[in-house]
Structure formats: structure tokens, C-alpha cells
Design a protein around this motif. Structure first.
Motif, PDB file in Angstrom:
ATOM      1  N   PRO A   1      -3.205 -37.919 -50.263  1.00 43.31           N
ATOM      2  CA  PRO A   1      -3.145 -37.344 -51.619  1.00 43.31           C
ATOM      3  C   PRO A   1      -4.477 -36.737 -52.031  1.00 43.31           C
ATOM      4  O   PRO A   1      -5.543 -37.095 -51.519  1.00 43.31           O
ATOM      5  CB  PRO A   1      -2.795 -38.557 -52.491  1.00 43.31           C
ATOM      6  N   GLN A   2      -4.406 -35.824 -52.950  1.00 43.21           N
ATOM      7  CA  GLN A   2      -5.589 -35.251 -53.579  1.00 43.21           C
ATOM      8  C   GLN A   2      -5.707 -35.809 -54.978  1.00 43.21           C
ATOM      9  O   GLN A   2      -4.735 -35.863 -55.721  1.00 43.21           O
ATOM     10  CB  GLN A   2      -5.481 -33.725 -53.606  1.00 43.21           C
ATOM     11  N   TRP A   3      -6.912 -36.222 -55.356  1.00 38.75           N
ATOM     12  CA  TRP A   3      -7.152 -36.883 -56.625  1.00 38.75           C
ATOM     13  C   TRP A   3      -7.884 -35.960 -57.576  1.00 38.75           C
ATOM     14  O   TRP A   3      -8.712 -35.155 -57.167  1.00 38.75           O
ATOM     15  CB  TRP A   3      -7.988 -38.151 -56.423  1.00 38.75           C
ATOM     16  N   SER A   4      -7.564 -36.138 -58.860  1.00 42.65           N
ATOM     17  CA  SER A   4      -8.297 -35.460 -59.926  1.00 42.65           C
ATOM     18  C   SER A   4      -8.523 -36.463 -61.054  1.00 42.65           C
ATOM     19  O   SER A   4      -7.618 -37.239 -61.418  1.00 42.65           O
ATOM     20  CB  SER A   4      -7.534 -34.250 -60.463  1.00 42.65           C
TER      21      SER A   4
ATOM     22  N   THR B   1     -11.975 -32.683 -59.221  1.00 42.07           N
ATOM     23  CA  THR B   1     -10.972 -32.859 -58.175  1.00 42.07           C
ATOM     24  C   THR B   1     -11.653 -33.348 -56.900  1.00 42.07           C
ATOM     25  O   THR B   1     -12.735 -32.876 -56.540  1.00 42.07           O
ATOM     26  CB  THR B   1     -10.244 -31.537 -57.904  1.00 42.07           C
TER      27      THR B   1
ATOM     28  N   ARG C   1      -8.393 -33.934 -50.304  1.00 41.93           N
ATOM     29  CA  ARG C   1      -7.646 -34.938 -49.546  1.00 41.93           C
ATOM     30  C   ARG C   1      -8.507 -35.584 -48.464  1.00 41.93           C
ATOM     31  O   ARG C   1      -9.114 -34.907 -47.648  1.00 41.93           O
ATOM     32  CB  ARG C   1      -6.446 -34.298 -48.873  1.00 41.93           C
TER      33      ARG C   1
ATOM     34  N   MET D   1      -5.010 -37.948 -61.885  1.00 43.76           N
ATOM     35  CA  MET D   1      -3.859 -37.214 -61.371  1.00 43.76           C
ATOM     36  C   MET D   1      -3.867 -37.289 -59.860  1.00 43.76           C
ATOM     37  O   MET D   1      -4.921 -37.109 -59.223  1.00 43.76           O
ATOM     38  CB  MET D   1      -3.904 -35.756 -61.825  1.00 43.76           C
TER      39      MET D   1
ATOM     40  N   PRO E   1       2.201 -36.114 -51.453  1.00 45.69           N
ATOM     41  CA  PRO E   1       2.752 -35.375 -50.297  1.00 45.69           C
ATOM     42  C   PRO E   1       3.950 -36.103 -49.686  1.00 45.69           C
ATOM     43  O   PRO E   1       3.880 -36.691 -48.604  1.00 45.69           O
ATOM     44  CB  PRO E   1       1.562 -35.326 -49.337  1.00 45.69           C
TER      45      PRO E   1
ATOM     46  N   ASP F   1      -1.571 -35.921 -56.466  1.00 44.87           N
ATOM     47  CA  ASP F   1      -0.393 -35.237 -55.950  1.00 44.87           C
ATOM     48  C   ASP F   1       0.194 -36.064 -54.818  1.00 44.87           C
ATOM     49  O   ASP F   1      -0.507 -36.747 -54.080  1.00 44.87           O
ATOM     50  CB  ASP F   1      -0.734 -33.822 -55.494  1.00 44.87           C
TER      51      ASP F   1
END
Length: 437
Positions: A288-291, A123, A126, A315, A319, A317
Motif C-alpha cells: 500500500p501507499q500511505w498518505s 505521501t 509503496r 489514507m 491494492p 490505498d
């Protein structure tokens, strides 16, 4: 210390004398008593031979092991370690998965669809949230460092005040002890005058009263000296406070710094900076946060010629709905920074008030101290000597002579108090403005 040692010696001598009628002869008892008295005579000289405890030495001892300073240093080190931790990526996640197991059999060897998968997921937080989180912890480490510097200044202020308080009480004791023979002479003169019919009984009673009052002042000052000893021993230990103090009042360094460089204000400013980093950290919540996930799968049924498979997945997310979370977090961070800024201004105003009041008192006490040294003490001494001469020649009455002696005594004690208060105000100035190391 001398007084206690002398008392112990005398108790031993008395015990020996009381036991003289027993197993030891009178001559033996007297020889041992004389030996103990000789040893007791060395106690004052041994104490006087001890090196005096200067103010600089007391400060050095107090700096060695101050728990408050060390506590903030440990907190600062903890913040620095947290800053390094906050700048790192989260730990990767290991993925072990059994995929597509048949519901009716729950066996993995006989089903061509079942796979065993092994993967890893990483992960990425952000935006620059890791950098801003690390900078916020670093700013808080600076705040703890500043608090450590303030704790050191506060310790120096405390040990200086305790030292000056003890010096004040001992100086007052010395003045009272030097005055005691004068009041004893006053009583003897009054007794002779009373026997000759030149003084009445009231004068004799007044002389006895003033001598008893002087003794009471000695006892009260000794009690205050004991309290001052306890305060100073908290910083330098019992061994150091047992040493004598120099006869002259210590002179302190001149304040050389500015109020805005005070460690307390530096700590408040560091909290403001941490709040600014907190605002930037909250802004990263809109990003966004990336995985990223990589997996390797192999079929459980062998002999079918089915190849192993690899998968990759990203992935993110989204916001999209920020009103109740990101917007609130950002608003909270802004309010926290503003509150820290107001705390800085409040601290500046309070410390400026303390500085103005301390400087005013210090200047006034400096002028009063010069007045006592240059005028009041010589005048009080000359007045007492003239009154004594007049009383011996019967040109001054008893009341005037006693008043002159009391004025001289009170003037000397007031001078010691003024000198101490002036230095105490200077101690506060050194705490507020700092000094050259």
C-alpha cells in the motif's frame, strides 16, 4: 605541403618575369626572382624541421575532445542525478480549504458552521520503491559510464586505423618515388640499345609504358593519401596532420585484458542489473501507499466562543485487485530483464566471433610479414639486380628484366600492405581485449 609551397613560389616568380617589361627593369626582376627561389629552397627544410607526429601523440590529441565520450559521460551524470531524485520523498502538499459554506448566502462571516482550514499532506510511496527506483537509475548510470569507456576505445581504434592508413600510403609513395629513377634508367638504357640496334621498337614502347604506369600509380596513391589525411584530421586536426610521420611503422601494445571485461559487455550487464531492480520495483506495487494529513481549522464567525480545531487523517490505498495492473507490471519487468540477459549473451557471442577471426588473421599476417622481411624482399631485390646485370651484358632479354623490376616493386608494396594489415588487426585486438594504460 612542400609541393604546394613550391608551386606558390614559382607562380609568383613567373608573374614577376612576365611583368618585367613594365615598370621594373630586367635586373630588378631577376634579383627578386632569385630571392624568391632562395626562399622556396627553405620550404622543404622547414617542413622537415617540424616534429614528427607519432601514434602516441595522435592518440593523446584525439582523447582531448572526443564528443562521443563526453556525450556518454553527460548521460551518466544525468542518471546519477536522477538516482538521487528518485530516492527522495514526494513533495508535501499544502491544503487550504473553506469548509461548510452555506448554500443560500455564500458568506463566511455570519455562519457558525463555516471554517477555514489550513493543512499539509505527505505521501509515502509503496514499500521500498524509492530505494529500488534509485538503484535502477544508478545501474543505468553505470551503463552510460561503460558506453563512455567503449566510445574511448572506439576512438582509439579509429585514430589508430587512420594513422596506419596514412602511414601506409606515404610508405608506398616513398617506394614508388625511389623506383622512378630505376624505370627512367630502364628507358634510357632501352633508348641506347634501340639506337645501337640491340633492341626493337616494342622494347622501347614497353619501357615508356611502364614509366607511365608508374606515374599513374603515384597519382592514385597520392589520392589515397589525401583521403587518409582527411580521416586522420577528423581526430587530430589539420595542424597535426601537416606534420611528417616517422619513417618506421609504429609498434602497438600487446592486448592484456579479457573479452568479458569489455565496456560493451559491462554496459549490457548494467542493463541486466537495472532490469533486476525494475522487477523489485514492480513487486512494491503489491504494497500500500500511505498518505498522512494534518489540518488546522478556525471558525469564520467570531464572538461565539467556538474553539479552533485540529484534524489528522491517514489514507491508505488498497491494492486488492492486482490481476490487470500489478501482475502485468511485474510480468513486463521480468520479460524486460530476460531480454536484457539475452542481449548480453548475444553480444558475447558476436564479440567472441570477432575475436577469433581477428586473432586468426593477426597470427597469419604476422607469419607473412616475417616471410617478406626475411625471404621475399631480399630475393626480389637480388633477382632484380641480377636481371639488370644480365640485361646490360645482353644475357637477359628485355621482358625478363622488366618483369624482375616489377616483381621487386610489387613485393615491396605488398610488404608494406602486409605490415599495415597486421597492425590493423592488432588495433582491433586492442579494442576487444584492452591494454595496460
Amino acid at each position: 605541403m612542400c609541393h604546394i609551397s613550391w608551386q606558390i613560389m614559382m607562380i609568383k616568380v613567373n608573374n614577376l618575369l612576365e611583368a618585367g617589361g613594365g615598370c621594373m627593369g630586367y635586373k630588378t626582376v631577376c634579383m627578386r626572382a632569385a630571392l624568391m627561389l632562395s626562399l622556396a629552397s627553405f620550404v622543404p627544410s622547414l617542413v622537415l624541421a617540424m616534429p614528427s607526429l607519432s601514434l602516441s601523440e595522435a592518440e593523446r590529441i584525439a582523447r582531448i575532445d572526443d564528443p562521443a565520450t563526453q556525450r556518454f559521460q553527460e548521460l551518466a551524470e544525468a542518471r546519477r542525478e536522477a538516482a538521487i531524485s528518485a530516492s527522495q520523498l514526494p513533495d508535501p502538499m499544502l491544503i487550504v480549504e473553506v469548509m461548510d459554506v452555506a448554500r443560500d448566502g455564500f458568506t463566511v462571516e455570519d455562519d457558525s458552521m463555516t471554517q477555514l482550514r489550513l493543512g499539509i499532506r505527505q505521501t509515502f510511496p509503496r514499500g521500498d520503491s524509492r530505494r529500488f527506483a534509485s538503484e535502477r537509475e544508478s545501474a543505468m548510470a553505470q551503463a552510460e559510464e561503460a558506453r563512455s569507456s567503449n566510445a574511448e576505445r572506439a576512438a582509439m581504434r579509429a585514430v589508430r586505423r587512420a594513422y596506419l592508413s596514412l602511414h601506409n600510403q606515404r610508405a608506398v609513395l616513398e617506394v614508388l618515388k625511389q623506383s622512378q629513377p630505376l624505370f627512367e634508367d630502364l628507358r634510357e638504357i632501352t633508348e641506347r640499345e634501340f639506337a645501337s640496334g640491340f633492341a626493337d621498337q616494342q622494347d622501347l614502347l614497353r619501357a615508356e609504358l611502364e614509366l607511365d604506369r608508374l606515374h599513374d600509380r603515384l597519382l592514385n596513391t597520392q589520392a589515397q593519401e589525401s583521403a587518409a589525411l582527411a580521416q586522420l584530421s577528423r581526430w587530430v586536426g589539420l595542424d597535426a596532420v601537416a606534420r611528417p610521420l616517422p619513417s618506421d611503422f609504429p609498434e602497438l601494445a600487446e592486448p592484456t585484458g579479457t573479452l568479458l571485461a569489455h565496456p560493451l559487455l559491462a554496459a549490457e550487464q548494467a542493463i541486466v542489473d537495472a532490469g533486476a531492480h525494475g522487477i523489485e520495483l514492480s513487486r512494491q506495487g503489491y504494497k500500500p501507499q500511505w498518505s498522512v494529513e494534518l489540518t488546522y481549522g478556525t471558525p469564520t464567525e467570531r464572538g461565539m466562543g467556538m474553539p479552533d480545531r485540529m484534524s489528522a487523517m491517514v489514507m491508505v490505498d488498497l491494492p486488492l485487485f492486482t490481476r490487470q495492473r500489478q501482475d502485468r507490471d511485474l510480468s513486463a519487468s521480468v520479460h524486460q530483464r530476460e531480454a536484457a540477459q539475452y542481449a548480453w549473451h548475444e553480444q558475447v557471442r558476436e564479440m567472441q566471433r570477432q575475436l577469433d577471426e581477428t586473432q586468426a588473421r593477426w597470427r597469419q599476417l604476422s607469419e607473412r610479414e616475417r616471410g617478406f622481411v626475411e625471404r621475399l624482399i631480399p630475393q626480389a631485390k637480388a633477382n632484380a639486380e641480377a636481371a639488370e646485370h644480365g640485361y646490360r651484358n645482353r644475357t637477359v632479354d628485355f621482358t625478363a628484366y622488366v618483369r624482375a623490376r616489377l616483381i621487386e616493386l610489387d613485393t615491396q608494396i605488398d610488404a608494406i600492405g602486409i605490415a599495415t594489415e597486421r597492425r590493423l588487426e592488432q588495433v582491433d585486438l586492442l579494442y576487444l581485449l584492452g591494454e595496460d594504460a
